[in-house]
Structures are given as structure tokens and as C-alpha cells.
Design a protein around this motif. Structure first.
Motif, PDB file in Angstrom:
ATOM      1  N   SER A   1      50.558  34.882  45.458  1.00  0.00           N
ATOM      2  CA  SER A   1      49.408  34.102  44.451  1.00  0.00           C
ATOM      3  C   SER A   1      48.270  35.039  44.746  1.00  0.00           C
ATOM      4  O   SER A   1      48.164  36.140  45.577  1.00  0.00           O
ATOM      5  CB  SER A   1      49.109  32.785  45.233  1.00  0.00           C
ATOM      6  N   ASP A   2      47.430  34.823  43.722  1.00  0.00           N
ATOM      7  CA  ASP A   2      46.060  35.617  43.611  1.00  0.00           C
ATOM      8  C   ASP A   2      44.958  34.798  42.869  1.00  0.00           C
ATOM      9  O   ASP A   2      45.285  34.518  41.748  1.00  0.00           O
ATOM     10  CB  ASP A   2      46.457  36.725  42.533  1.00  0.00           C
ATOM     11  N   ILE A   3      44.212  34.339  43.789  1.00  0.00           N
ATOM     12  CA  ILE A   3      43.379  33.417  43.206  1.00  0.00           C
ATOM     13  C   ILE A   3      41.855  33.913  43.319  1.00  0.00           C
ATOM     14  O   ILE A   3      41.601  34.548  44.514  1.00  0.00           O
ATOM     15  CB  ILE A   3      43.403  32.042  43.943  1.00  0.00           C
TER      16      ILE A   3
ATOM     17  N   VAL B   1      51.584  41.658  43.659  1.00  0.00           N
ATOM     18  CA  VAL B   1      50.513  40.748  43.025  1.00  0.00           C
ATOM     19  C   VAL B   1      50.286  41.429  41.730  1.00  0.00           C
ATOM     20  O   VAL B   1      49.843  40.464  40.922  1.00  0.00           O
ATOM     21  CB  VAL B   1      49.538  40.649  43.943  1.00  0.00           C
ATOM     22  N   HIS B   2      50.388  42.612  41.562  1.00  0.00           N
ATOM     23  CA  HIS B   2      50.302  43.127  40.181  1.00  0.00           C
ATOM     24  C   HIS B   2      51.838  43.331  39.917  1.00  0.00           C
ATOM     25  O   HIS B   2      52.147  44.735  40.367  1.00  0.00           O
ATOM     26  CB  HIS B   2      49.565  44.446  40.009  1.00  0.00           C
ATOM     27  N   ASP B   3      52.456  42.492  39.462  1.00  0.00           N
ATOM     28  CA  ASP B   3      53.736  42.662  39.338  1.00  0.00           C
ATOM     29  C   ASP B   3      54.422  43.927  38.669  1.00  0.00           C
ATOM     30  O   ASP B   3      54.221  44.144  37.576  1.00  0.00           O
ATOM     31  CB  ASP B   3      54.375  41.406  38.634  1.00  0.00           C
TER      32      ASP B   3
ATOM     33  N   GLY C   1      43.868  40.152  32.906  1.00  0.00           N
ATOM     34  CA  GLY C   1      44.906  39.921  34.022  1.00  0.00           C
ATOM     35  C   GLY C   1      46.051  40.667  33.856  1.00  0.00           C
ATOM     36  O   GLY C   1      45.924  41.533  33.281  1.00  0.00           O
ATOM     37  N   HIS C   2      47.071  39.986  34.926  1.00  0.00           N
ATOM     38  CA  HIS C   2      47.944  41.011  35.205  1.00  0.00           C
ATOM     39  C   HIS C   2      49.417  40.027  35.434  1.00  0.00           C
ATOM     40  O   HIS C   2      49.332  38.885  35.718  1.00  0.00           O
ATOM     41  CB  HIS C   2      47.856  42.074  36.302  1.00  0.00           C
ATOM     42  N   MET C   3      50.580  40.636  35.220  1.00  0.00           N
ATOM     43  CA  MET C   3      51.716  39.844  35.636  1.00  0.00           C
ATOM     44  C   MET C   3      51.748  39.466  37.154  1.00  0.00           C
ATOM     45  O   MET C   3      51.196  40.401  37.961  1.00  0.00           O
ATOM     46  CB  MET C   3      52.988  40.529  35.005  1.00  0.00           C
TER      47      MET C   3
ATOM     48  N   ILE D   1      36.657  34.222  38.039  1.00  0.00           N
ATOM     49  CA  ILE D   1      37.478  32.868  38.360  1.00  0.00           C
ATOM     50  C   ILE D   1      38.774  33.460  37.893  1.00  0.00           C
ATOM     51  O   ILE D   1      39.076  33.788  36.865  1.00  0.00           O
ATOM     52  CB  ILE D   1      36.750  31.988  37.415  1.00  0.00           C
ATOM     53  N   GLU D   2      39.717  33.227  38.824  1.00  0.00           N
ATOM     54  CA  GLU D   2      41.143  33.627  38.766  1.00  0.00           C
ATOM     55  C   GLU D   2      41.949  32.471  38.863  1.00  0.00           C
ATOM     56  O   GLU D   2      41.981  31.827  40.112  1.00  0.00           O
ATOM     57  CB  GLU D   2      41.368  34.750  39.416  1.00  0.00           C
ATOM     58  N   ASP D   3      42.795  32.095  38.212  1.00  0.00           N
ATOM     59  CA  ASP D   3      44.290  31.178  38.407  1.00  0.00           C
ATOM     60  C   ASP D   3      45.358  31.968  37.832  1.00  0.00           C
ATOM     61  O   ASP D   3      45.220  33.055  37.108  1.00  0.00           O
ATOM     62  CB  ASP D   3      43.894  29.889  37.563  1.00  0.00           C
TER      63      ASP D   3
ATOM     64  N   LEU E   1      51.325  35.062  34.995  1.00  0.00           N
ATOM     65  CA  LEU E   1      50.363  35.862  34.859  1.00  0.00           C
ATOM     66  C   LEU E   1      48.967  35.345  35.549  1.00  0.00           C
ATOM     67  O   LEU E   1      48.789  34.214  35.439  1.00  0.00           O
ATOM     68  CB  LEU E   1      49.949  36.367  33.516  1.00  0.00           C
ATOM     69  N   THR E   2      47.939  36.267  35.899  1.00  0.00           N
ATOM     70  CA  THR E   2      46.682  35.786  36.302  1.00  0.00           C
ATOM     71  C   THR E   2      45.676  35.743  35.166  1.00  0.00           C
ATOM     72  O   THR E   2      45.888  36.527  33.957  1.00  0.00           O
ATOM     73  CB  THR E   2      46.164  36.821  37.306  1.00  0.00           C
ATOM     74  N   VAL E   3      44.854  34.964  35.079  1.00  0.00           N
ATOM     75  CA  VAL E   3      43.726  34.803  33.987  1.00  0.00           C
ATOM     76  C   VAL E   3      42.403  34.938  34.881  1.00  0.00           C
ATOM     77  O   VAL E   3      41.968  33.833  35.489  1.00  0.00           O
ATOM     78  CB  VAL E   3      43.611  33.425  33.301  1.00  0.00           C
ATOM     79  N   GLU E   4      41.618  36.130  34.728  1.00  0.00           N
ATOM     80  CA  GLU E   4      40.649  36.216  35.692  1.00  0.00           C
ATOM     81  C   GLU E   4      39.358  36.888  34.934  1.00  0.00           C
ATOM     82  O   GLU E   4      39.038  38.132  35.253  1.00  0.00           O
ATOM     83  CB  GLU E   4      41.206  37.143  36.781  1.00  0.00           C
ATOM     84  N   PRO E   5      38.777  36.222  34.076  1.00  0.00           N
ATOM     85  CA  PRO E   5      37.503  36.926  33.375  1.00  0.00           C
ATOM     86  C   PRO E   5      36.369  36.722  34.609  1.00  0.00           C
ATOM     87  O   PRO E   5      36.508  36.108  35.366  1.00  0.00           O
ATOM     88  CB  PRO E   5      37.233  35.804  32.365  1.00  0.00           C
TER      89      PRO E   5
HETATM   90 MN    MN Z   1      44.337  39.304  40.109  1.00  0.00          MN
END
Ligand code: MN
Ligand code: GLY
Length: 463
Positions: free
Chosen positions: A259-261, A349-351, A342-344, A431-433, A389-393
Motif C-alpha cells: 500500500s502507498d498512502i 510499491v512502484h510496481d 502516480g504509478h502502478m 494527497i495519495e490513494d 495505481l496510485t493517484v497522488e497530486p
Molecule cells: Mn506513491
């Protein structure tokens, strides 16, 4: 571990994808910190885990496509080892657990591979990212260390990326388990946060929570009042009233799923007006991006939607000016968000980043931009159901970058540097989910972690 059938099916699919040759998966070894007997936390190679499932050092897996065979190379522990490690299950029994009946001593790998090469078979292997693996592969294949990278198999990389990109339900359940740990890591950090304590006190607790769940952190914890430094691993500052705290951290399960938050919140528990404006803008960019995610959508479009929200919001606040679309096209917003959306995420974590970012995030239909900001987008290609994927603007005020661009008068039609200078002590917000692409759209994974201004103001400092 998953059911043995899952690993067998994955290897069967590889055989179909590759058609011929030997597919060599090199497991990781222990890596010494300061002397051989004192290693870092052991982390198995993720592709080895994906196809062969065993999470211990000293192993190699071979898929012989021509013979239709899967072989694991490794050794049982000796009595000397048992003294230090305790009894271990037999290697052949562990191998059976991942659907492999053919086990051989580690030392036999060399003869097996050499015989295959003599018989004219191609040996496919993935790019090594550890110096020791480069040396071991070079030695095995008769290559100088510097040549090894020239012999990695693009066909195998592409086949592995194709499979690992789409997560099956069992993998989603593991990622959800990693999310549950992240929930505890983040809500604990929020409750602990108050002026006067050290970043390290919170960072240590966050990391400790990952360890209590029989897992580990999925990357070194980023927890800082200097959020403008994107990957800041220094935890020596004392929390001060008025600052924002960025906590970018995640867990990995015992099986290696991540996970990556990221959450950002005020040390005092109350956002100032200025902080709230920027925070809500980042949040709007994030929710807009998540809503845009779905099958058939290119993640580059999602990134561009998010940065357009940011540019428009910064214009409303007087920090940017001129035509928003033109500003984004030129890349002016990257002063404030100089990274990709973001990334996979999966077993890394960065798949799959170790396999080559362009194989993972780009394809024939979409090439990496060389524009500052957009160039750092790790995942640009079309999304498919099963991708995670992560969404982290974020919005950051990086004094050195502002100073440089202001001096160069870079994008001066789009950026009001005089106003930006009032924010040089602001820090940064991210902010990342973690999001699953579904058949009909997307779903944020895990139990919701406080994210709105109201939710954060309620929890921060409450315990
Ligand atoms: Mn991330
Ligand atoms: N969470 C750290 C990163 O995505 O790079």
C-alpha cells in the motif's frame, strides 16, 4: 502464499507467451548491512515471488518452455543452519506448495543452464537491479558484468509486465490487507501529531505498526514538515505550530503486496486559511483524477486533468495567470507539481519499476514526454480492469526552483512570481490513494482514511 494452482497457471501463461527457451528467475540473496552475518531485512525479488512464491534467499526458478518443465533450485538447511534458524520445512515440500515437483540443488543450476545453452536454447532473464545478481548472472552466462544488461530479454519483460499489471481477486485481497495496515499507520500518525514532538517519534511508530502486522514498510517512511522536499527521509525536526506535516508511507504484507498512502495535515490540528485553500485545491485535483479513471482511459489524460485543476485553482488564488490550457500545455504548472500523478502498485510499491519504467507505463501508442514535470509520469498508457495505481497530486513551494525560474523569467506570462514569493515558507501538500480500475470505473482501495479538512481537523492531535 496463494494456492499452488495460481503459480502454475502464471508459469503456463508465460510458456504460451514466450513459445520457446529457458526463463530464468533469480531469487534475491541476503544483503549485508555492515558485515555478512548482519543483513538488511530480506526482500525477495517480486517477479520471483509472482511466479514461484517462495520468500527466502538462495533460490532460482527455471521455466523450460521447450520441455514444459518448471524447476526450483535451492538447498535444504544443514544441521549447522538449524542451530541458528530452527527447523525448516523441506525444500521439496515448499516447492510443491507453489506447484513445482522438480527441485534440484542450487549448485546444479549452472550445469542445467550450460547444457541448455549448448543445445542452442535462448536463456531469457529480467534486468537485475542488485550488483550481486549482475555478477551471479554474468558468471552463470559467461558475460562480463557490463554486458549483462545488453542480454536481458525484452520478450520476457513484456510478458511479465502484461501478467503482473492485471491483479486477480486474490491479489486485490492482499493489497486490501496492506491498506488496512496503512489505515492504522496513518490514523495513528494523525492522532499523535502535536506541536513539540519530533518527526522521528511519529515515523518510528508508523514503521513499527507495519512490523507488528508481520509485514514491513513498502518503502522508507517519508514523514516531514518539509513536504516541499518530495522524498524527504530526514526525521529530525521538531513539529512546530503553523507547519504542515506530510506522511507518505505504506506497508507490505508478508507476501509482499503493498500500500502507498499520503496524507498532509496541520501540526496544530487547524488549517490556516492559506493552507486550506491549497489543500482543498490538491484534494479537488485528486478526486477529479479518481473520477476520471476507468478502463480504456489513458492515465496521461488523467494526469492532465489533475494538473489542469491545479493550474485553474492557482490562477483563482492569483499565483498563476493567463490561459489555463495554454499554461498546462507549456508545462508552467510543473513549478508547483513537478512530478507525475502516480504509478502502478502491486508486489512493488512502484510496481515492476525494476523491469524498466517505459515497459510498465508506456507502449507503442504513447511515448514519454520530455517536458519537465510530465516527463516524470511513470504510468501514462491506457488503463485496464485489474490495474492498481496510485493517484497522488501535490502542490509544493520549492524555494530553489521558484528562485531559478523567477530569475530566468520562465513562463512569466503564466506565473506571478511576486505572489509566489509569499509562499516560500509554505512547504508542500500531497494527497495519495490507491485505486483499482474496475470494469465500470474505479474503486479506492481500503477503508477510507481521513482526507477532508473537517475529517483531519477532528482526528489530528486527538490522542
Ligand atoms: Mn506513491
Ligand atoms: N510513496 C512514494 C512514491 O510513490 O514515490
Amino acid at each position: 502464499m496463494f494456492d499452488a494452482k495460481i503459480y502454475s497457471q502464471r508459469r503456463r501463461q508465460l510458456k504460451e507467451q514466450l513459445g520457446s527457451g529457458l526463463l530464468l528467475f533469480w531469487g534475491n540473496d541476503e544483503s549485508p548491512m555492515n558485515y555478512t552475518g548482519n543483513p538488511y531485512h530480506f526482500r525477495q525479488d517480486s517477479s520471483f515471488l509472482y511466479f514461484f512464491g517462495l520468500n527466502s534467499p538462495g533460490l532460482a526458478g527455471l521455466v523450460d518452455v521447450d520441455e514444459g518443465r518448471d524447476i526450483l533450485f535451492g538447498d535444504d538447511v544443514s544441521v549447522d543452519d538449524i542451530i541458528w534458524m530452527g527447523d525448516q520445512p523441506l525444500f521439496k515440500d515448499r516447492a510443491r506448495g507453489v506447484g513445482v515437483d522438480d527441485t534440484r540443488p542450487a549448485a546444479e543450476l549452472r550445469n542445467t543452464v550450460k547444457a541448455a545453452i549448448r543445445a542452442g536454447k535462448k536463456v531469457h532473464f529480467l534486468p537485475p537491479y542488485r550488483a550481486k545478481t549482475v555478477m551471479q548472472l554474468g558468471d552463470l552466462l559467461g558475460l562480463r558484468n557490463g554486458q549483462v544488461k545488453d542480454y536481458v530479454s525484452e520478450a520476457l519483460i513484456k510478458a511479465v509486465v502484461e501478467q503482473r499489471s492485471v491483479k486477480i481477486n486474490e491479489e486485490i485481497a492482499e493489497i486490501e490487507a496492506a491498506m488496512a495496515v496503512a489505515y492504522e499507520m496513518h490514523t495513528t500518525a494523525m492522532r499523535m501529531t502535536k506541536p513539540g514532538i519530533l518527526e522521528s517519534e511519529i515515523a518510528g511508530m508508523v514503521e513499527g505498526i507495519a512490523l507488528t502486522q508481520e509485514g514491513y514498510v513498502s518503502f522508507p517512511v517519508i514523514l516531514t514538515i518539509n513536504g516541499q522536499i518530495l522524498h524527504n527521509h530526514f526525521h529530525g525536526n521538531r513539529l512546530e505550530e503553523g507547519r504542515l506535516l506530510v506522511n507518505d508511507s505504506g506497508a507490505e504484507t508478508a507476501m509482499g503486496y503493498c500500500s502507498d498512502i499520503t496524507r498532509t495535515f496541520p501540526v496544530s490540528g487547524r488549517f490556516t486559511g492559506k493552507q486550506k485553500d491549497i489543500y482543498n485545491l490538491v484534494l479537488r485535483a485528486q478526486t477529479t483524477a479518481i473520477e476520471a479513471i476507468g478502463p480504456g482511459i489513458k492515465n496521461r489524460e488523467v494526469h492532465l486533468k489533475a494538473v489542469t485543476v491545479i493550474a485553474a485553482g492557482l490562477k483563482d488564488l492569483g499565483l498563476m495567470q493567463g490561459d489555463v490550457e495554454e499554461a498546462v500545455k507549456a508545462g508552467a504548472h510543473a513549478l508547483f507539481m513537478p512530478h507525475g500523478l502516480g504509478h502502478m502498485m502491486g508486489l512493488d510499491v512502484h510496481d515492476m519499476e525494476g523491469l524498466g519504467e517505459n515497459f510498465v507505463g508506456y507502449d507503442k501508442s504513447i511515448k514519454r514526454s520530455d517536458q519537465f514535470g510530465l516527463a516524470y509520469l511513470r504510468l501514462a498508457r491506457e488503463l485496464q480492469p485489474g490495474y492498481v495505481l496510485t493517484v497522488e497530486p501535490g502542490i509544493y513551494f520549492i524555494p530553489a526552483l521558484v528562485e531559478k525560474w523567477a530569475k530566468e523569467e520562465k513562463f512569466k506570462d503564466f506565473i506571478d512570481y511576486e505572489r509566489v514569493k509569499n509562499y516560500l515558507d509554505f512547504g508542500g501538500i500531497r494527497i495519495e490513494d490507491d485505486v483499482l480500475v474496475t470494469e465500470s470505473g474505479s474503486r479506492i482501495l481500503g477503508k477510507p482514511i481521513p482526507k477532508t479538512v473537517e475529517e483531519l481537523e477532528e482526528i489530528v492531535g486527538s490522542g
